[in-house]
Design a protein around this motif. Structure first.
Motif, PDB file in Angstrom:
ATOM      1  N   ASP A   1       0.828  -1.211   0.000  1.00  0.00           N
ATOM      2  CA  ASP A   1       0.000   0.000   0.000  1.00  0.00           C
ATOM      3  C   ASP A   1       0.860   1.258   0.000  1.00  0.00           C
ATOM      4  O   ASP A   1       0.570   2.207  -0.723  1.00  0.00           O
ATOM      5  N   ILE A   2       1.921   1.264   0.780  1.00  0.00           N
ATOM      6  CA  ILE A   2       2.829   2.420   0.790  1.00  0.00           C
ATOM      7  C   ILE A   2       3.473   2.583  -0.590  1.00  0.00           C
ATOM      8  O   ILE A   2       3.610   3.700  -1.097  1.00  0.00           O
ATOM      9  N   SER A   3       3.842   1.475  -1.213  1.00  0.00           N
ATOM     10  CA  SER A   3       4.418   1.530  -2.558  1.00  0.00           C
ATOM     11  C   SER A   3       3.414   2.093  -3.559  1.00  0.00           C
ATOM     12  O   SER A   3       3.769   2.925  -4.409  1.00  0.00           O
ATOM     13  N   LEU A   4       2.168   1.660  -3.461  1.00  0.00           N
ATOM     14  CA  LEU A   4       1.130   2.187  -4.346  1.00  0.00           C
ATOM     15  C   LEU A   4       0.904   3.680  -4.104  1.00  0.00           C
ATOM     16  O   LEU A   4       0.726   4.457  -5.046  1.00  0.00           O
ATOM     17  N   SER A   5       0.937   4.090  -2.841  1.00  0.00           N
ATOM     18  CA  SER A   5       0.768   5.514  -2.524  1.00  0.00           C
ATOM     19  C   SER A   5       1.901   6.336  -3.133  1.00  0.00           C
ATOM     20  O   SER A   5       1.659   7.417  -3.679  1.00  0.00           O
ATOM     21  N   ALA A   6       3.116   5.833  -3.044  1.00  0.00           N
ATOM     22  CA  ALA A   6       4.262   6.539  -3.632  1.00  0.00           C
ATOM     23  C   ALA A   6       4.115   6.613  -5.151  1.00  0.00           C
ATOM     24  O   ALA A   6       4.373   7.652  -5.763  1.00  0.00           O
ATOM     25  N   PHE A   7       3.697   5.502  -5.761  1.00  0.00           N
ATOM     26  CA  PHE A   7       3.472   5.506  -7.201  1.00  0.00           C
ATOM     27  C   PHE A   7       2.439   6.563  -7.578  1.00  0.00           C
ATOM     28  O   PHE A   7       2.637   7.348  -8.509  1.00  0.00           O
ATOM     29  N   PHE A   8       1.306   6.591  -6.858  1.00  0.00           N
ATOM     30  CA  PHE A   8       0.226   7.515  -7.212  1.00  0.00           C
ATOM     31  C   PHE A   8       0.610   8.965  -6.974  1.00  0.00           C
ATOM     32  O   PHE A   8       0.104   9.853  -7.658  1.00  0.00           O
ATOM     33  N   LEU A   9       1.488   9.218  -6.037  1.00  0.00           N
ATOM     34  CA  LEU A   9       1.967  10.580  -5.835  1.00  0.00           C
ATOM     35  C   LEU A   9       2.690  11.071  -7.099  1.00  0.00           C
ATOM     36  O   LEU A   9       2.404  12.143  -7.617  1.00  0.00           O
ATOM     37  N   VAL A  10       3.590  10.251  -7.606  1.00  0.00           N
ATOM     38  CA  VAL A  10       4.332  10.610  -8.822  1.00  0.00           C
ATOM     39  C   VAL A  10       3.408  10.587 -10.039  1.00  0.00           C
ATOM     40  O   VAL A  10       3.420  11.494 -10.868  1.00  0.00           O
ATOM     41  N   TYR A  11       2.596   9.553 -10.133  1.00  0.00           N
ATOM     42  CA  TYR A  11       1.681   9.421 -11.261  1.00  0.00           C
ATOM     43  C   TYR A  11       0.737  10.616 -11.360  1.00  0.00           C
ATOM     44  O   TYR A  11       0.519  11.157 -12.454  1.00  0.00           O
ATOM     45  N   ALA A  12       0.158  11.042 -10.245  1.00  0.00           N
ATOM     46  CA  ALA A  12      -0.774  12.168 -10.266  1.00  0.00           C
ATOM     47  C   ALA A  12      -0.079  13.430 -10.767  1.00  0.00           C
ATOM     48  O   ALA A  12      -0.633  14.172 -11.591  1.00  0.00           O
ATOM     49  N   PHE A  13       1.129  13.663 -10.300  1.00  0.00           N
ATOM     50  CA  PHE A  13       1.875  14.835 -10.750  1.00  0.00           C
ATOM     51  C   PHE A  13       2.065  14.800 -12.261  1.00  0.00           C
ATOM     52  O   PHE A  13       1.759  15.758 -12.961  1.00  0.00           O
ATOM     53  N   VAL A  14       2.550  13.673 -12.778  1.00  0.00           N
ATOM     54  CA  VAL A  14       2.824  13.549 -14.215  1.00  0.00           C
ATOM     55  C   VAL A  14       1.527  13.568 -15.021  1.00  0.00           C
ATOM     56  O   VAL A  14       1.429  14.264 -16.040  1.00  0.00           O
TER      57      VAL A  14
END
Length: 141
Positions: free
Chosen positions: A111-124
């Motif tokens: 879940d933490i990994s997914l949250s980190a992914f979505f943080l970057v993904y949302a920005f891009v």
């Protein structure tokens, strides 16, 4: 401002592109099938949407009751964000554990990994979206 139809297109595109990326990437990184990760991403997306709506509604009602208004200071914005994410993790970790057949600690790490992914993904995503579909200029009055 974006029109409602544009906001709907933006939200749907955000989720569809995320599913297309997360399903194979999560399957590869964590050693599960793309279908399992696709189901997980879909469930997480639905839970996040409902939780965010309910949490923001409750937080604003609490502010209105306690402070007489919904204006947020910087410390209140930080508290809002931390509690939003903590609540989301609380809801999502058992779902991750169930869908992927993991223990709670492993599910927490996913879940933490997914949250980190979505943080970057949302920005891009939103940066690219704003370039592809720029906000139309306001008409002169």
């Amino acid at each position: 401002m974006r029109k409602t139809s544009d906001r709907i297109r933006q939200a749907v595109a955000f989720e569809l592109v995320a599913l297309l990326i997360v399903s194979p990437l999560g399957a590869w990184v964590f050693g599960h099938s793309p279908w399992d990760f696709g189901l997980l991403a879909l469930l997480c997306s639905l839970v996040a949407a409902v939780w965010t709506f309910l949490y923001n509604l409750a937080f604003d009602h609490a502010l209105l009751r306690l402070r007489g208004g919904v204006d947020k200071t910087l410390p209140l914005r930080l508290l809002h964000a931390v509690l939003l994410e903590a609540g989301l993790i609380g809801f999502l970790v058992p779902i991750v554990a169930w869908v992927l057949g993991l223990g709670l600690w492993e599910a927490f790490l996913v879940d933490i990994s997914l949250s980190a992914f979505f943080l970057v993904y949302a920005f891009v995503f939103y940066w690219v979206y704003d370039r592809v579909f720029p906000v139309p200029p306001e008409p002169a009055t």
